[in-house]
Scaffold this motif. Structure first.
Motif, PDB file in Angstrom:
ATOM      1  N   LEU A  36      -6.486  10.929   4.214  1.00 26.63           N
ATOM      2  CA  LEU A  36      -7.905  10.879   4.561  1.00 26.63           C
ATOM      3  C   LEU A  36      -8.720  10.824   3.282  1.00 26.63           C
ATOM      4  CD1 LEU A  36      -8.336  10.740   7.458  1.00 26.63           C
ATOM      5  CD2 LEU A  36      -8.923  13.138   7.516  1.00 26.63           C
ATOM      6  N   GLN A  62     -12.815   0.477   9.204  1.00 25.47           N
ATOM      7  CA  GLN A  62     -13.647   0.878  10.332  1.00 25.47           C
ATOM      8  C   GLN A  62     -14.633   1.952   9.934  1.00 25.47           C
ATOM      9  OE1 GLN A  62     -10.737   1.697  13.333  1.00 25.47           O
ATOM     10  NE2 GLN A  62     -10.926  -0.365  14.149  1.00 25.47           N
ATOM     11  N   HIS A  63     -14.249   2.761   9.008  1.00 29.16           N
ATOM     12  CA  HIS A  63     -15.179   3.759   8.474  1.00 29.16           C
ATOM     13  C   HIS A  63     -16.352   3.050   7.845  1.00 29.16           C
ATOM     14  CE1 HIS A  63     -15.735   7.378   5.556  1.00 29.16           C
ATOM     15  NE2 HIS A  63     -16.810   7.121   6.238  1.00 29.16           N
ATOM     16  N   ILE A  72     -18.659   1.576  10.394  1.00 30.17           N
ATOM     17  CA  ILE A  72     -19.506   2.547  11.076  1.00 30.17           C
ATOM     18  C   ILE A  72     -20.644   2.994  10.174  1.00 30.17           C
ATOM     19  CG2 ILE A  72     -19.535   4.860  12.039  1.00 30.17           C
ATOM     20  CD1 ILE A  72     -16.733   4.274  13.094  1.00 30.17           C
ATOM     21  N   LEU A  74       5.021   1.902  -2.223  1.00 29.22           N
ATOM     22  CA  LEU A  74       6.188   2.699  -1.924  1.00 29.22           C
ATOM     23  C   LEU A  74       5.792   4.102  -1.489  1.00 29.22           C
ATOM     24  CD1 LEU A  74       9.233   2.665  -1.947  1.00 29.22           C
ATOM     25  CD2 LEU A  74       9.182   3.557  -4.245  1.00 29.22           C
ATOM     26  N   TYR A 122       3.822   3.854   2.056  1.00 33.32           N
ATOM     27  CA  TYR A 122       4.258   2.622   2.709  1.00 33.32           C
ATOM     28  C   TYR A 122       3.618   2.425   4.068  1.00 33.32           C
ATOM     29  CZ  TYR A 122       7.488  -0.762   4.729  1.00 33.32           C
ATOM     30  OH  TYR A 122       8.035  -1.853   5.331  1.00 33.32           O
ATOM     31  N   TYR A 123       3.683   3.457   4.901  1.00 35.16           N
ATOM     32  CA  TYR A 123       3.226   3.292   6.278  1.00 35.16           C
ATOM     33  C   TYR A 123       1.750   2.924   6.314  1.00 35.16           C
ATOM     34  CZ  TYR A 123       2.196   4.184  11.137  1.00 35.16           C
ATOM     35  OH  TYR A 123       1.786   4.048  12.419  1.00 35.16           O
ATOM     36  N   GLU A 159       1.022  -0.689   4.956  1.00 37.64           N
ATOM     37  CA  GLU A 159       1.488  -1.742   5.853  1.00 37.64           C
ATOM     38  C   GLU A 159       0.680  -1.756   7.139  1.00 37.64           C
ATOM     39  OE1 GLU A 159       4.042  -4.019   5.311  1.00 37.64           O
ATOM     40  OE2 GLU A 159       3.881  -3.232   3.286  1.00 37.64           O
ATOM     41  N   TYR A 160       0.415  -0.572   7.689  1.00 43.71           N
ATOM     42  CA  TYR A 160      -0.275  -0.492   8.969  1.00 43.71           C
ATOM     43  C   TYR A 160      -1.648  -1.114   8.868  1.00 43.71           C
ATOM     44  CZ  TYR A 160      -1.947   1.545  13.340  1.00 43.71           C
ATOM     45  OH  TYR A 160      -2.453   1.725  14.596  1.00 43.71           O
ATOM     46  N   TYR A 161      -2.373  -0.825   7.813  1.00 43.50           N
ATOM     47  CA  TYR A 161      -3.708  -1.369   7.704  1.00 43.50           C
ATOM     48  C   TYR A 161      -3.721  -2.818   7.270  1.00 43.50           C
ATOM     49  CZ  TYR A 161      -5.271   3.016   9.200  1.00 43.50           C
ATOM     50  OH  TYR A 161      -5.452   4.100   9.966  1.00 43.50           O
ATOM     51  N   LYS A 215      -1.586  -4.866   8.627  1.00 42.04           N
ATOM     52  CA  LYS A 215      -1.441  -5.485   9.937  1.00 42.04           C
ATOM     53  C   LYS A 215      -2.765  -5.447  10.701  1.00 42.04           C
ATOM     54  CE  LYS A 215       3.376  -4.203  10.642  1.00 42.04           C
ATOM     55  NZ  LYS A 215       4.150  -5.432  10.592  1.00 42.04           N
ATOM     56  N   PHE A 251      20.659  -0.770   7.117  1.00 41.99           N
ATOM     57  CA  PHE A 251      19.218  -0.875   7.255  1.00 41.99           C
ATOM     58  C   PHE A 251      18.527  -0.874   5.902  1.00 41.99           C
ATOM     59  CE2 PHE A 251      16.345  -1.352  10.572  1.00 41.99           C
ATOM     60  CZ  PHE A 251      16.949  -1.037  11.774  1.00 41.99           C
ATOM     61  N   LEU A 271      16.065  -3.740   4.700  1.00 43.08           N
ATOM     62  CA  LEU A 271      14.688  -3.516   4.254  1.00 43.08           C
ATOM     63  C   LEU A 271      14.444  -4.168   2.905  1.00 43.08           C
ATOM     64  CD1 LEU A 271      13.936   0.136   5.324  1.00 43.08           C
ATOM     65  CD2 LEU A 271      12.988  -1.944   6.234  1.00 43.08           C
ATOM     66  N   GLU A 331      11.724  -7.030   2.262  1.00 46.22           N
ATOM     67  CA  GLU A 331      10.709  -6.842   1.223  1.00 46.22           C
ATOM     68  C   GLU A 331      10.737  -8.013   0.253  1.00 46.22           C
ATOM     69  OE1 GLU A 331       7.828  -3.878  -0.004  1.00 46.22           O
ATOM     70  OE2 GLU A 331       9.036  -4.186   1.767  1.00 46.22           O
ATOM     71  N   ARG A 381      16.796  -7.995  13.677  1.00 41.63           N
ATOM     72  CA  ARG A 381      15.974  -8.264  12.497  1.00 41.63           C
ATOM     73  C   ARG A 381      16.710  -9.052  11.434  1.00 41.63           C
ATOM     74  NH1 ARG A 381      12.902  -2.694  11.187  1.00 41.63           N
ATOM     75  NH2 ARG A 381      12.284  -3.785   9.310  1.00 41.63           N
TER      76      ARG A 381
END
Lengths: 91, 546
Positions: free
Chosen positions: B54, B160-161, B164, B216, B219-220, B223-225, B227, B315, B319, B323, B379
């Protein structure tokens, strides 16, 4: 109602003592202590001592599980992120 | 009207006697108290608990040095306060606190030259530790003075912040809100910490955000943002006019604290020499395991654990391949290193090291029996060379009844359908026949063909239909040869047999396929008599247009 949170992470935290608390995720720290706001006790109201509580801080070590909202989470990405955790001593 | 002018005009209206240099501080507190109506949390406590992510989202404003902009920020805050119905105290309090924190951060990081009007408030407390680099003045000068400011690449507001905040700005009324912050009750928590102390705490929190490799470390989120932003861009392209420009999310690159070797191993010593620094005063025990844990895993008796362990290792390789593919230099084909990686992974998957062919197949099937293994193969398939992919496809087709039976619990085979569908189109007729023949053989001691099990499973029937459709395509393209080909006759027999099997099944047991190829019924019409076709039609349940 305008808010600055782009999403509310409504999650259910299940504790090791079988208490399940549903609430909005407010913050998390390095020990995975969780602050929840606007909580309600899910499942049974056999924990009436929680009735008046609105916000709480849960110590990380007593958390058993945490259920996250499925549509806020990209599951595959999360799994990949967990796999990608930098391995110790491999930097 | 900027907040700072306001303050200057009413020095006497702050609560209690305050030294001039504390004006800003106490005003901060006042504002804070107002925002946190109903919340008794102290500012410091709240900041500490902020999720580092945050923080990344909202607090990396180092660049808004322009007082006009700062004023605008503050006006926004007050608008948010006075917006009707903004009564989600927990959330809002926190969010406003972070906005406030943001304001303070700006305050904290703005260089002295930008505060020429307030000589009394430019205190030495504004200087912070030598660690942080001095902000680049050219960076500040290049900022627009209009809201929303063009945050530099160092800024990290979530899109989005940002949106707003913009909306808030646009919708605010020009007249100041009715609330008068200086009429509040005296703040019992005022002046507990000096500016310098607050700055220090903020700096300590910012240290957490330093990241040389945010891809790294985080990562989440990254990548999420990505997308999310891509989706927004697609939506915009579709014509849905979002006025949003999604900001590029970049973690600020701050000179990282020098890396120190916290565990010093001296040759010949027993154990470690403890090196304590201010970051880790006592790191006596090396709780991190060294070396691999292969030996332990080998000892594990559980077969399933072994398979899962193998899948996880594969896996990691997958990955890496993904990458490498995502960030490849602009040539569309694989680099040699990437091909090697793919090859290595493929060999691991096929368990080639097993000498016994049956064991090798077994290993592969074990991988496929687990949901994770199916995800892995699904995959991996797009990266494989054609012949490799066909090997996998044929292996799956051959063992289809077994796989179907093992998939009853998971129902996860569906994820393989799309990637397999792509490589079906590369099959030759001969290979296709080979694959299908296994399904049609009557196993000894049973009157049921394996294909019946397949037909009852959604993935099975979809794969079968796709294979048949491809076969039909091949044959119809090939029919110009017109000579009786052994393959062609085998094909015809196959089709008849399959049609018969489908007709035999009660309609209720036939699974619904994921995709129904359009040339399937003509195929059956070609080879099968009318009555059988009618039975098939009844079972397949599609619109038959003469």
């Amino acid at each position: 109602i305008t808010t600055l949170f782009y999403s509310f992470f409504k999650s259910v935290v299940e504790l090791k003592n079988d208490l399940s608390i549903c609430g909005t995720l407010y913050s998390v720290d390095q020990y995975l202590n969780i602050k929840l706001t606007n909580i309600s006790v899910t499942d049974l109201e056999k924990y009436p001592h929680m009735l008046s509580v609105k916000n709480c801080l849960i110590q990380g070590s007593v958390v058993a599980y945490m259920q996250l909202p499925a549509d806020e989470i990209h599951k595959q990405l999360l799994q990949d992120a967990a796999r990608k955790e930098p391995l110790p001593q491999k930097q | 009207m900027s907040f700072f002018f306001f303050k200057k005009n009413w020095p006497g209206k702050t609560c209690g006697p305050l030294a001039p240099e504390e004006e800003l501080v106490s005003a901060c507190h006042l504002e804070k108290e107002e925002e946190n109506e109903g919340e008794e949390e102290e500012e410091e406590e709240e900041e500490e608990d902020l999720d580092p992510d945050l923080e990344q989202e909202e607090e990396e404003e180092n660049d808004l040095g322009d007082p006009t902009v700062l004023g605008a920020v503050h006006n926004t805050q007050r608008t948010l306060l006075s917006s009707p119905g903004v009564k989600a105290p927990g959330v809002l309090g926190m969010s406003l606190a972070s906005l406030h924190f943001l304001w303070q951060t700006l305050d904290y990081l703005s260089p002295i030259p930008f505060w020429p009007t307030f000589p009394s408030t430019s205190s030495p407390a504004r200087h912070f530790g030598p660690r942080l680099p001095s902000p680049d003045p050219t960076l500040f000068c290049s900022l627009l003075t209009s809201w929303p400011p063009r945050f530099s690449h160092l800024t990290q507001l979530h899109p989005q912040h940002q949106r707003i905040l913009q909306q808030q700005q646009h919708s605010q009324t020009p007249s100041p809100p009715a609330k008068k912050p200086w009429c509040q009750q005296p703040d019992p928590y005022a002046n507990l910490m000096t500016r310098k102390e607050k700055d220090w705490v903020i700096k300590v929190q910012m240290v957490q955000l330093q990241s040389i490799n945010p891809r790294l470390d985080d990562y989440y989120y990254q990548e999420y943002y990505q997308k999310l932003e891509k989706k927004q861009v697609d939506e915009e392209l579709l014509g849905r006019r979002n006025q949003v420009e999604s900001l590029k999310l970049v973690t600020p690159y701050i000179q990282k604290a020098e890396a120190y070797e916290s565990v010093v191993r001296i040759e010949g010593s027993l154990g470690q020499v403890a090196v304590s620094t201010c970051f880790s005063p006592r790191r006596a025990i090396d709780a991190v395991p060294h070396g691999t844990q292969e030996q332990d895993i080998e000892a594990a008796s559980s077969q399933r654990l072994r398979v899962l362990y193998r899948i996880e290792k594969m896996f990691l390789q997958l990955l890496e391949i993904e990458e490498g593919w995502k960030y490849r230099p602009p040539q569309p084909c694989f680099s040699e290193q990437q091909s090697n990686q793919v090859e290595k992974l493929f060999q691991t998957l096929k368990t080639q090291e097993q000498n016994n062919l049956e064991e090798a197949a077994d290993g592969f099937l074990q991988v496929l029996s687990v949901r994770k293994g199916k995800a892995l193969v699904a995959r991996l398939l797009p990266f494989l060379a054609q012949d490799q992919a066909i090997t996998i496809l044929l292996a799956i087709t051959h063992h289809l009844p077994l796989l179907v039976r093992r998939d009853v619990a998971d129902q996860a085979l569906q994820m393989l359908f799309k990637p397999l569908g792509k490589c079906i189109s590369h099959l030759t007729l001969h290979e296709l026949l080979q694959g299908l023949q296994g399904l049609m053989l009557l196993p000894p001691g049973s009157s049921e063909r394996p294909v019946t099990v397949v037909l009852q499973n959604q993935f099975g029937i979809s794969l079968l239909y796709a294979l048949l459709s491809h076969g039909e395509q091949l044959v119809s393209l090939d029919s110009s040869l017109e000579e009786p080909n052994s393959d062609h006759t085998a094909w015809t027999d196959m089709v008849v047999l399959i049609a018969w099997e489908i007709a035999q099944m009660p309609t209720a047991s036939l699974a619904e396929p994921l995709a129904f190829p359009s040339n399937l019924l003509p195929l059956f019409c070609h080879h099968v008599d009318k009555q059988l076709v009618q039975q098939l039609e009844a079972r397949m349940e599609f619109a038959w247009i003469y």
